[in-house]
Design a protein around this motif. Structure first.
Motif, PDB file in Angstrom:
ATOM      1  N   THR A 188     -24.490 -38.115   5.361  1.00  0.00           N
ATOM      2  CA  THR A 188     -23.535 -38.824   6.216  1.00  0.00           C
ATOM      3  C   THR A 188     -24.165 -39.191   7.559  1.00  0.00           C
ATOM      4  OG1 THR A 188     -22.695 -36.659   6.857  1.00  0.00           O
ATOM      5  CG2 THR A 188     -21.401 -37.889   5.271  1.00  0.00           C
ATOM      6  N   ASP A 189     -25.174 -38.403   7.993  1.00  0.00           N
ATOM      7  CA  ASP A 189     -25.787 -38.727   9.282  1.00  0.00           C
ATOM      8  C   ASP A 189     -26.532 -40.058   9.216  1.00  0.00           C
ATOM      9  OD1 ASP A 189     -27.614 -37.526   7.595  1.00  0.00           O
ATOM     10  OD2 ASP A 189     -28.404 -36.125   9.089  1.00  0.00           O
ATOM     11  N   GLU A 190     -27.127 -40.323   8.062  1.00  0.00           N
ATOM     12  CA  GLU A 190     -27.838 -41.586   7.894  1.00  0.00           C
ATOM     13  C   GLU A 190     -26.858 -42.759   7.861  1.00  0.00           C
ATOM     14  OE1 GLU A 190     -30.948 -42.978   4.644  1.00  0.00           O
ATOM     15  OE2 GLU A 190     -30.931 -40.794   4.898  1.00  0.00           O
ATOM     16  N   VAL A 191     -25.728 -42.543   7.169  1.00  0.00           N
ATOM     17  CA  VAL A 191     -24.697 -43.583   7.108  1.00  0.00           C
ATOM     18  C   VAL A 191     -24.157 -43.849   8.513  1.00  0.00           C
ATOM     19  CG1 VAL A 191     -22.504 -44.245   6.055  1.00  0.00           C
ATOM     20  CG2 VAL A 191     -24.104 -42.818   4.792  1.00  0.00           C
ATOM     21  N   ALA A 192     -23.958 -42.765   9.274  1.00  0.00           N
ATOM     22  CA  ALA A 192     -23.436 -42.909  10.639  1.00  0.00           C
ATOM     23  C   ALA A 192     -24.435 -43.659  11.522  1.00  0.00           C
ATOM     24  CB  ALA A 192     -23.132 -41.535  11.236  1.00  0.00           C
ATOM     25  N   GLU A 193     -25.704 -43.419  11.288  1.00  0.00           N
ATOM     26  CA  GLU A 193     -26.746 -44.096  12.068  1.00  0.00           C
ATOM     27  C   GLU A 193     -26.627 -45.610  11.906  1.00  0.00           C
ATOM     28  OE1 GLU A 193     -30.492 -42.071  11.554  1.00  0.00           O
ATOM     29  OE2 GLU A 193     -31.578 -43.883  12.138  1.00  0.00           O
ATOM     30  N   GLU A 194     -26.386 -46.028  10.662  1.00  0.00           N
ATOM     31  CA  GLU A 194     -26.206 -47.450  10.389  1.00  0.00           C
ATOM     32  C   GLU A 194     -25.003 -47.997  11.143  1.00  0.00           C
ATOM     33  OE1 GLU A 194     -25.804 -48.367   6.133  1.00  0.00           O
ATOM     34  OE2 GLU A 194     -27.971 -47.993   6.159  1.00  0.00           O
ATOM     35  N   LYS A 195     -23.921 -47.238  11.107  1.00  0.00           N
ATOM     36  CA  LYS A 195     -22.685 -47.654  11.777  1.00  0.00           C
ATOM     37  C   LYS A 195     -22.912 -47.781  13.284  1.00  0.00           C
ATOM     38  CE  LYS A 195     -19.234 -48.153   9.946  1.00  0.00           C
ATOM     39  NZ  LYS A 195     -18.798 -49.467   9.392  1.00  0.00           N
ATOM     40  N   ILE A 196     -23.689 -46.845  13.844  1.00  0.00           N
ATOM     41  CA  ILE A 196     -23.982 -46.911  15.282  1.00  0.00           C
ATOM     42  C   ILE A 196     -24.748 -48.187  15.601  1.00  0.00           C
ATOM     43  CG2 ILE A 196     -25.385 -45.870  17.113  1.00  0.00           C
ATOM     44  CD1 ILE A 196     -24.651 -43.123  15.887  1.00  0.00           C
ATOM     45  N   LYS A 197     -25.719 -48.514  14.764  1.00  0.00           N
ATOM     46  CA  LYS A 197     -26.511 -49.730  15.002  1.00  0.00           C
ATOM     47  C   LYS A 197     -25.645 -50.981  14.899  1.00  0.00           C
ATOM     48  CE  LYS A 197     -31.037 -47.913  14.244  1.00  0.00           C
ATOM     49  NZ  LYS A 197     -31.761 -47.227  13.172  1.00  0.00           N
ATOM     50  N   GLU A 198     -24.607 -50.909  14.065  1.00  0.00           N
ATOM     51  CA  GLU A 198     -23.685 -52.029  13.926  1.00  0.00           C
ATOM     52  C   GLU A 198     -22.801 -52.149  15.178  1.00  0.00           C
ATOM     53  OE1 GLU A 198     -21.772 -51.668  10.015  1.00  0.00           O
ATOM     54  OE2 GLU A 198     -19.983 -52.445  11.021  1.00  0.00           O
ATOM     55  N   LEU A 199     -22.363 -50.987  15.698  1.00  0.00           N
ATOM     56  CA  LEU A 199     -21.465 -50.988  16.857  1.00  0.00           C
ATOM     57  C   LEU A 199     -22.210 -51.320  18.143  1.00  0.00           C
ATOM     58  CD1 LEU A 199     -19.384 -47.815  15.967  1.00  0.00           C
ATOM     59  CD2 LEU A 199     -18.433 -50.092  16.243  1.00  0.00           C
ATOM     60  N   ASN A 200     -23.444 -50.868  18.224  1.00  0.00           N
ATOM     61  CA  ASN A 200     -24.216 -51.076  19.443  1.00  0.00           C
ATOM     62  C   ASN A 200     -25.665 -51.379  19.077  1.00  0.00           C
ATOM     63  OD1 ASN A 200     -25.423 -51.033  21.916  1.00  0.00           O
ATOM     64  ND2 ASN A 200     -24.497 -49.102  22.603  1.00  0.00           N
ATOM     65  N   PRO A 201     -25.930 -52.658  18.746  1.00  0.00           N
ATOM     66  CA  PRO A 201     -27.256 -53.018  18.216  1.00  0.00           C
ATOM     67  C   PRO A 201     -28.388 -52.757  19.212  1.00  0.00           C
ATOM     68  CG  PRO A 201     -25.663 -54.815  17.951  1.00  0.00           C
ATOM     69  CD  PRO A 201     -25.023 -53.801  18.830  1.00  0.00           C
ATOM     70  N   ASP A 202     -28.041 -52.658  20.512  1.00  0.00           N
ATOM     71  CA  ASP A 202     -29.094 -52.478  21.520  1.00  0.00           C
ATOM     72  C   ASP A 202     -29.491 -51.019  21.712  1.00  0.00           C
ATOM     73  OD1 ASP A 202     -28.830 -55.186  21.957  1.00  0.00           O
ATOM     74  OD2 ASP A 202     -27.277 -54.883  23.492  1.00  0.00           O
ATOM     75  N   TYR A 203     -28.718 -50.099  21.111  1.00  0.00           N
ATOM     76  CA  TYR A 203     -28.993 -48.692  21.407  1.00  0.00           C
ATOM     77  C   TYR A 203     -30.317 -48.240  20.809  1.00  0.00           C
ATOM     78  CZ  TYR A 203     -28.428 -43.731  22.176  1.00  0.00           C
ATOM     79  OH  TYR A 203     -28.634 -42.446  22.601  1.00  0.00           O
ATOM     80  N   GLU A 204     -31.111 -47.628  21.670  1.00  0.00           N
ATOM     81  CA  GLU A 204     -32.372 -47.042  21.214  1.00  0.00           C
ATOM     82  C   GLU A 204     -32.267 -45.537  21.429  1.00  0.00           C
ATOM     83  OE1 GLU A 204     -35.274 -47.987  19.823  1.00  0.00           O
ATOM     84  OE2 GLU A 204     -34.386 -49.989  19.500  1.00  0.00           O
ATOM     85  N   PRO A 205     -32.477 -44.719  20.388  1.00  0.00           N
ATOM     86  CA  PRO A 205     -32.469 -43.267  20.600  1.00  0.00           C
ATOM     87  C   PRO A 205     -33.475 -42.911  21.694  1.00  0.00           C
ATOM     88  CG  PRO A 205     -32.608 -43.778  18.263  1.00  0.00           C
ATOM     89  CD  PRO A 205     -32.757 -45.074  18.992  1.00  0.00           C
ATOM     90  N   TRP A 206     -33.048 -42.092  22.637  1.00  0.00           N
ATOM     91  CA  TRP A 206     -33.905 -41.826  23.798  1.00  0.00           C
ATOM     92  C   TRP A 206     -34.748 -40.561  23.620  1.00  0.00           C
ATOM     93  CZ3 TRP A 206     -32.560 -37.461  26.870  1.00  0.00           C
ATOM     94  CH2 TRP A 206     -31.347 -36.851  26.507  1.00  0.00           C
ATOM     95  N   PHE A 207     -34.622 -39.947  22.475  1.00  0.00           N
ATOM     96  CA  PHE A 207     -35.396 -38.730  22.242  1.00  0.00           C
ATOM     97  C   PHE A 207     -35.632 -38.616  20.748  1.00  0.00           C
ATOM     98  CE2 PHE A 207     -36.267 -34.145  22.219  1.00  0.00           C
ATOM     99  CZ  PHE A 207     -36.993 -34.015  23.387  1.00  0.00           C
ATOM    100  N   SER A 208     -36.835 -38.224  20.349  1.00  0.00           N
ATOM    101  CA  SER A 208     -37.084 -38.031  18.915  1.00  0.00           C
ATOM    102  C   SER A 208     -37.378 -36.565  18.665  1.00  0.00           C
ATOM    103  CB  SER A 208     -38.283 -38.843  18.447  1.00  0.00           C
ATOM    104  OG  SER A 208     -38.455 -39.960  19.241  1.00  0.00           O
ATOM    105  N   PRO A 209     -37.133 -36.130  17.429  1.00  0.00           N
ATOM    106  CA  PRO A 209     -37.369 -34.718  17.133  1.00  0.00           C
ATOM    107  C   PRO A 209     -38.791 -34.295  17.525  1.00  0.00           C
ATOM    108  CG  PRO A 209     -36.278 -35.782  15.296  1.00  0.00           C
ATOM    109  CD  PRO A 209     -36.611 -36.866  16.276  1.00  0.00           C
ATOM    110  N   LEU A 210     -38.896 -33.110  18.104  1.00  0.00           N
ATOM    111  CA  LEU A 210     -40.207 -32.596  18.527  1.00  0.00           C
ATOM    112  C   LEU A 210     -41.101 -32.384  17.309  1.00  0.00           C
ATOM    113  CD1 LEU A 210     -38.809 -29.920  20.987  1.00  0.00           C
ATOM    114  CD2 LEU A 210     -39.918 -32.075  21.609  1.00  0.00           C
ATOM    115  N   PHE A 211     -40.468 -31.942  16.226  1.00  0.00           N
ATOM    116  CA  PHE A 211     -41.209 -31.660  15.003  1.00  0.00           C
ATOM    117  C   PHE A 211     -40.392 -32.162  13.842  1.00  0.00           C
ATOM    118  CE2 PHE A 211     -41.251 -28.595  11.419  1.00  0.00           C
ATOM    119  CZ  PHE A 211     -42.520 -28.862  10.934  1.00  0.00           C
ATOM    120  N   GLU A 212     -40.992 -32.993  13.009  1.00  0.00           N
ATOM    121  CA  GLU A 212     -40.249 -33.526  11.879  1.00  0.00           C
ATOM    122  C   GLU A 212     -40.990 -33.181  10.595  1.00  0.00           C
ATOM    123  OE1 GLU A 212     -38.998 -37.466  12.750  1.00  0.00           O
ATOM    124  OE2 GLU A 212     -37.447 -37.436  11.207  1.00  0.00           O
TER     125      GLU A 212
END
Lengths: 82, 214
Positions: free
Chosen positions: A26-50
């Motif tokens: 669901t987090d991936e689906v939500a990510e898509e929805k966020i990009k649809e609602l606010n196409p300009d949003y750039e995540p300001w932090f990425s996981p330290l370790f993936e």
């Protein structure tokens, strides 16, 4: 508790009736929805370790194993003491 | 599923941290008090934490065609109340944020608020309301409600950060979209979690009948 035997049928019905191509989280689906609602949003932090690939599976399994150990060990000890 | 790393704007990250931290600190202090009061409670604290670890590691498929995981907070909140549950949840969330890139450090405050505080408080209220009527029903409902309300909160947290249009209507419009993703997926998963939590709580009650549920 006979009711609790329902867990497995419910689980089976869930898997069999739901049809999906890729079973995304669901987090991936939500990510898509966020990009649809606010196409300009750039995540300001990425996981330290993936964890890559199967390492993620390993670390999730370790999490479940730690939890399973804690539940089983301490529950078993309580039962013995009582 | 938790809110992803970096996906809450800075001001919202800070806001949710500010709300969550007092609960977690108070919960940690209560854990210490609880162990001092009765050293035996350590084992049930460990079981509660273990249950959160196991259940929040299991990503289950659901009717929406996407996967989510239960929260496992029902057992902790029935045995120890919401503040200790907040502290225990933050441990599991920290593990997932640091090692699994699941959830995140910047969203830890928001995720702790939904999974450790908001959901469990509702579960606790339901437990309190139903336990005189039937202990089994109260156990089951507490776990299901704590799980489901967690994701209702997650949906609103995202809706507040990403309103469809400025203003309250925009927030509600977004909330409906996020509820469609998180809450609907969670319904069957919350039911499964409730069955498992009920089984565990019943066996705890059987073997340690003197345990004082919160």
């Amino acid at each position: 508790m006979k009711l609790q035997r329902l867990i497995f049928p419910i689980f089976l019905i869930l898997i069999l009736t739901a049809s999906a191509q890729e079973w995304r989280g669901t987090d991936e689906v939500a990510e898509e929805k966020i990009k649809e609602l606010n196409p300009d949003y750039e995540p300001w932090f990425s996981p330290l370790f993936e964890p890559a690939g199967e390492i993620e599976t390993l670390l999730f399994s370790i999490q479940a194993a730690i939890g399973g150990f804690l539940v089983g060990y301490f529950l078993g000890r309580n039962e013995r003491e009582s | 599923m938790h809110i992803m790393e970096g996906f809450l704007p800075v001001e919202w990250s800070a806001f949710w941290f500010a709300l969550a931290i007092p609960f977690v600190v108070y919960g940690a202090w209560k854990v210490k008090k609880e162990i001092e009061r009765d050293p035996k409670s350590k084992s049930l604290l460990a079981v509660s934490l273990g249950f959160i670890f196991v259940l929040s590691a299991l990503k289950l498929p659901s009717v929406t065609g996407s996967c989510s995981h239960p929260t496992g907070t029902g057992v902790a909140v029935v045995l120890f109340g919401p503040s200790i549950t907040a502290f225990l949840s933050s441990i599991a969330l920290l593990y997932q944020a640091l090692l699994l890139a699941h959830g995140g450090i910047t969203t830890l405050g928001a995720n702790t608020f939904s999974m450790g505080i908001f959901g469990p408080i509702f579960g606790f209220l339901v437990y309190k309301a139903l336990k005189k009527f039937s202990l089994s029903v109260a156990f089951f409902s507490a776990a299901a409600v704590a799980d489901l309300m967690t994701y209702v909160m997650t949906s609103f947290q995202l809706a507040l950060a990403y309103p469809a249009t400025p203003g309250i209507e925009g927030v509600l419009a977004s909330a409906i979209k996020f509820l469609g993703i998180f809450a609907i997926t969670q319904v069957p998963i919350a039911v499964i979690e409730a069955f498992v939590a009920l089984t565990l709580l019943k066996s705890i009650k059987t073997y340690t009948p003197e345990v004082s549920t919160a």
